[in-house]
Every structure is written in structure tokens, then in C-alpha cells.
Design an enzyme around this catalytic site. Structure first.
Site, PDB file in Angstrom:
ATOM      1  N   ALA A 138      28.406 -22.106  -9.535  1.00 23.47           N
ATOM      2  CA  ALA A 138      30.223 -21.347  -9.774  1.00 23.47           C
ATOM      3  C   ALA A 138      30.353 -21.355  -8.552  1.00 23.47           C
ATOM      4  O   ALA A 138      31.247 -20.143  -7.575  1.00 23.47           O
ATOM      5  CB  ALA A 138      30.762 -20.025 -10.636  1.00 23.47           C
ATOM      6  N   ASP A 268      24.411 -11.069 -14.720  1.00 28.38           N
ATOM      7  CA  ASP A 268      25.072 -11.855 -14.165  1.00 28.38           C
ATOM      8  C   ASP A 268      26.959 -11.787 -14.375  1.00 28.38           C
ATOM      9  O   ASP A 268      27.998 -12.602 -14.548  1.00 28.38           O
ATOM     10  CB  ASP A 268      24.958 -13.874 -14.536  1.00 28.38           C
ATOM     11  CG  ASP A 268      25.132 -14.042 -13.760  1.00 28.38           C
ATOM     12  OD1 ASP A 268      25.378 -14.312 -12.331  1.00 28.38           O
ATOM     13  OD2 ASP A 268      25.264 -15.246 -13.826  1.00 28.38           O
TER      14      ASP A 268
END
Length: 381
Positions: A138, A268
Site C-alpha cells: 500500500a 501495523d
């Protein structure tokens, strides 16, 4: 002086039933039947008393992101994640414009061990921009750069951990210099490296793997890749995102058996953590959050909304390991990975009084940092 009594004290390799901890800013005594006269006494009510959690890979929470390069936002993340039992963390940047990363690092440097924060800031985790575009995940491809050792060396005092794709590092010069000249942990991630390349990078000084299995080639019986190199090497620590989505829960027990204390739970987490389903941003890209899944418009997985106490809960519930084995993966193991284990990461005399009280579901009742109450659940202790 303060004391916690009637607790299940989660030590490094055991649980002390009906235990007591006496502390000020550091832990002074641990045992049973300790004299607590004159202490400010907290009754743990037979809940777990654990070392504070350490999240070494987290981008944001509650609408804020480290890569916004906003001091108030980073402070707010620190305050909010303390409610999840996190007592220290590494604010994590990603692949954005280099000047923005620098601004974030300047802020983090000012906030290291600052009293302004809730959870203590240990130093930055620089995840990108030194990654492989093919495994960017991403992260934004337009800001990806070749490994720049000078950028990291000049920010040595602000950084604890840095990720790179070793195949992008010519002759492993970045890995060699950063690992030899600094205390920064060099991590392999967002990479297409094969087993030979990953093994060579480890020999040159890389000693950590960024979210094992994710953003790297899958394990294959003929070409085991980064995963194979990481699993066979006892000196390498490996992160996992234990939200039951990023990797299958069926891997939890095998990973524990292979990596033991070198397995580390991370979140994360992105800015959508602690928020409702909907549309958010990560590194300037739009992310849709639905349940535990965060995805870009093309379906690419984009970080998580996991909290570290939930990661501990998931791992504990699925593996049925002793609680101390699981808690270690969110406390002492990450502390060791970033060189903080002499100061924190376990409940031991002389270490910082970073203490969490939680029930069997790892719901946080109280968070204490350097001996001070930072969070207390309204209904509870």
C-alpha cells in the site's frame, strides 16, 4: 512508593500467583507477602499484571498518522494506544516524500522519552522509501528511492528500525554501514529477494523481518525466499500481524515453535484504528476499512486496524500457550529487537515500572508508565 497486590504477575518465564509488585518509577520488589505499609496500594483482583506492551511497527491510530508529520497527532497516538496496554512504541513512517519523512523524524527526535506523551516514544521505524516497487503493497511508488545510507546515518539519533529491500541495495552497502556504524536495526521487507539474497543480507547485518509473509515472495519448497532465510536463522527476529487476516492463525503455533522468543507481535495499525468502518487515507492513498480488512481500491491489503492487546488475545486464544510466552512476544522480544531490553520489556527489579493490568480476555484495566497511571478503565481497577 506504590504497590500492586493480588495479581497474577506475568514474569519472563512464569506466572507468580497472588503476587505483589512494589515500584516508584522503577520496579523495586516482586514477590509474595511483601510489606506494603505506606504504599499507594492497587488491588489487581486476581487479574494479570504484565509488562507494558511495545509496538515497534505502528503508523497511526484514532484518525492520526505519523506521516502527517504533525507533533500533536503523534502525541495523541501515544495517549490513545496506552489504553491498549502499549507503554512504548516506534512511530512508523512510510513511503512518502522524503522531506515529509524528515519532518516526522525531527518531531520524533524531540518527543523521545518526552513527558508530553502517553506511551513512551523510543525512536522511529522507517518503513520505506527504500523498498521494491514490485512489492510496494500500500506504499506509493512515486516516492520509492534507492537505499540512502547517508539519510539514515544523519538521523541516527531519531531512528530505531529501518526497512529496505536488500535486492535494491548495491553490494549491501546500506546494510553494512547502517548495521556497523549505528544501533539501528536493519529489517528486510517489501522485497522480491530470493533465499540467496536474503541470506547474504542477513550475513551483512540485517537482523529483522518486516511483517513476515506479507509484501514478500511466498514460501516455496524449492525457493524458500526471505521466509526460508528468516525461519532458519536464529539471530533474526520476525514480526507478524496477528489479526487472523494478514496470515492464517494456523501458522501461529508453527511460527512459535520455530522462532520462539524471536517472534514479535506488531499491529501495523493505520489511522483507521479505533475508528468505524469507512474511507481513510494511508500515505496519501484512499483505503476502505471493513471489519478487520483494510484495502486500496485495487484490493491491495493496506495496513491494519489491529491493537496490540487484541494481537496478544488472538495469539493466546489460538495457541493456548502459557500467557508469559505470548506476552513476551509483545514486550521483551520487541524490546530486544530495538535494543531496549535492559530498560523495559519485562517485570524485573530495576527496570522501568511500565505495567499493564488486564483480564483473561486481555482487556486492559490499567496502564502504568514509569510508575504513573496513564489509563484506568472506568469499570474495573
Amino acid at each position: 512508593m506504590r504497590a500492586i497486590i493480588n495479581g497474577k504477575i506475568v514474569l519472563e518465564n512464569s506466572v507468580l500467583e497472588n503476587g505483589c509488585i512494589i515500584f516508584d518509577d522503577k520496579i523495586q520488589q516482586i514477590g509474595t507477602d511483601l510489606k506494603v505499609d505506606g504504599c499507594d496500594v492497587i488491588d489487581a483482583k486476581n487479574n494479570f499484571v504484565m509488562p507494558g506492551f511495545i509496538d515497534i511497527h505502528i503508523h497511526g491510530y484514532k484518525g492520526f498518522d505519523v506521516s502527517d508529520a504533525d507533533e500533536n497527532g503523534i502525541i495523541e497516538i501515544s495517549k490513545q494506544i496506552a489504553k491498549n496496554g502499549v507503554t512504548s512504541w516506534c512511530p512508523t513512517t512510510m513511503t512518502v516524500e522524503k522531506s515529509v519523512i524528515q519532518k516526522s523524524l525531527d518531531i520524533i527526535k524531540r518527543l523521545i522519552n518526552s513527558d508530553k506523551t502517553g506511551a513512551k516514544i523510543l525512536g522511529a521505524n522507517v518503513e520505506g522509501p527504500f523498498i521494491n516497487p514490485i512489492k510496494k503493497g500500500a506504499q506509493s511508488e512515486k516516492y520509492i528511492l534507492k537505499p540512502d545510507k547517508n539519510f539514515i546515518l544523519k538521523n541516527n539519533d531519531a531512528i530505531k528500525l529501518v526497512t529496505l529491500a536488500p535486492e535494491m541495495d548495491e553490494n549491501f552497502e546500506f546494510i553494512k554501514e547502517v548495521s556497523q556504524k549505528t544501533g539501528i536495526t536493519v529489517s528486510i521487507g517489501h522485497t522480491t529477494a530470493d533465499y540467496k539474497t536474503a541470506s547474504a543480507a542477513i550475513k551483512c547485518g540485517a537482523r529483522h523481518i518486516t511483517h513476515l509473509f506479507n509484501a514478500m515472495p511466498p514460501l516455496n519448497h524449492r525457493e524458500t525466499g526471505v521466509v526460508g532465510a528468516a525461519l532458519e536463522n536464529d539471530s533474526v527476529t520476525c514480526e507478524i500481524i496477528a489479526d487472523t487476516f494478514h496470515i492464517s492463525p494456523s501458522l501461529f503455533i508453527p511460527l512459535h515453535r520455530i522462532k520462539g522468543d524471536n517472534l514479535i507481535l506488531i499491529t501495523d495499525c493505520m489511522r483507521a484504528g479505533g475508528m468505524e468502518d469507512g474511507e481513510y487515507t494511508l500515505g496519501g492513498q484512499s483505503v476502505t476499512v471493513k471489519g478487520i480488512e483494510c484495502r486500496l481500491s485495487d484490493g491491495t491489503i493496506a495496513g491494519s486496524i489491529l491493537t496490540l492487546n487484541k494481537a496478544v488475545k488472538n495469539f493466546y486464544k489460538i495457541t493456548k500457550l502459557p500467557i508469559y510466552e505470548v506476552v513476551k512476544k509483545a514486550s521483551l522480544s520487541p524490546a530486544k529487537a530495538v535494543g531496549e531490553d535492559k530498560l523495559r520489556g519485562s517485570l524485573a527489579v530495576g527496570k522501568a515500572a511500565d505495567i499493564v493490568v488486564a483480564d483473561e480476555k486481555i482487556d486492559i484495566k490499567r496502564t502504568i508508565i514509569s510508575g504513573n497511571d496513564i489509563y484506568e478503565k472506568t469499570q474495573g481497577i
